[in-house]
Design a protein around this motif. Structure first.
Motif, PDB file in Angstrom:
ATOM      1  N   SER A 151      42.438  41.678  36.371  1.00 45.81           N
ATOM      2  CA  SER A 151      43.414  42.216  37.328  1.00 45.81           C
ATOM      3  C   SER A 151      43.316  43.742  37.410  1.00 45.81           C
ATOM      4  O   SER A 151      43.478  44.320  38.486  1.00 45.81           O
ATOM      5  CB  SER A 151      44.837  41.790  36.966  1.00 45.81           C
ATOM      6  N   PHE A 152      43.012  44.377  36.279  1.00 43.15           N
ATOM      7  CA  PHE A 152      42.880  45.838  36.275  1.00 43.15           C
ATOM      8  C   PHE A 152      41.628  46.269  37.026  1.00 43.15           C
ATOM      9  O   PHE A 152      41.631  47.279  37.727  1.00 43.15           O
ATOM     10  CB  PHE A 152      42.862  46.357  34.832  1.00 43.15           C
ATOM     11  N   ALA A 153      40.570  45.485  36.898  1.00 42.73           N
ATOM     12  CA  ALA A 153      39.342  45.777  37.645  1.00 42.73           C
ATOM     13  C   ALA A 153      39.608  45.709  39.147  1.00 42.73           C
ATOM     14  O   ALA A 153      39.174  46.579  39.904  1.00 42.73           O
ATOM     15  CB  ALA A 153      38.241  44.800  37.251  1.00 42.73           C
ATOM     16  N   GLU A 154      40.341  44.697  39.574  1.00 43.21           N
ATOM     17  CA  GLU A 154      40.680  44.572  40.995  1.00 43.21           C
ATOM     18  C   GLU A 154      41.560  45.735  41.448  1.00 43.21           C
ATOM     19  O   GLU A 154      41.361  46.283  42.532  1.00 43.21           O
ATOM     20  CB  GLU A 154      41.394  43.251  41.246  1.00 43.21           C
ATOM     21  N   LEU A 155      42.515  46.109  40.615  1.00 42.67           N
ATOM     22  CA  LEU A 155      43.437  47.189  40.953  1.00 42.67           C
ATOM     23  C   LEU A 155      42.722  48.536  41.080  1.00 42.67           C
ATOM     24  O   LEU A 155      43.002  49.310  41.991  1.00 42.67           O
ATOM     25  CB  LEU A 155      44.538  47.283  39.885  1.00 42.67           C
ATOM     26  N   THR A 156      41.776  48.792  40.171  1.00 46.47           N
ATOM     27  CA  THR A 156      41.093  50.084  40.152  1.00 46.47           C
ATOM     28  C   THR A 156      39.854  50.122  41.029  1.00 46.47           C
ATOM     29  O   THR A 156      39.379  51.201  41.374  1.00 46.47           O
ATOM     30  CB  THR A 156      40.661  50.456  38.717  1.00 46.47           C
TER      31      THR A 156
END
Length: 76
Positions: free
Chosen positions: A33-38
């Motif tokens: 989810s952090f990869a998608e967010l960033t």
């Protein structure tokens, strides 16, 4: 300037990776989810969090923006 990195550089890289991981977890994000967010590839985030890779300045900007903290707080 020496060709190989001094041990302190590796230690600082690990500290940075640990800090990013701890902040990500505190914000309740998985790596995915952090990869998608960033907008940073998950594998790249994994290498940064493990201290295996020097993050680009642009990555630090994206990470700090996603966590809503200044870059300086990441690299303190």
């Amino acid at each position: 300037m020496p060709r190989d990195n001094a041990e302190w550089i590796f230690e600082r890289r690990r500290e940075l990776g640990n800090r990013i991981r701890d902040l990500r977890l505190h914000a309740n994000h998985t790596q995915e989810s952090f990869a998608e967010l960033t907008g940073i590839d998950r594998r790249t985030l994994q290498r940064i969090e493990r201290g295996e890779s020097d993050p680009r300045y642009g990555h630090l900007l994206r990470i700090s923006a996603a966590l809503d903290i200044p870059v300086s707080d990441l690299v303190q």
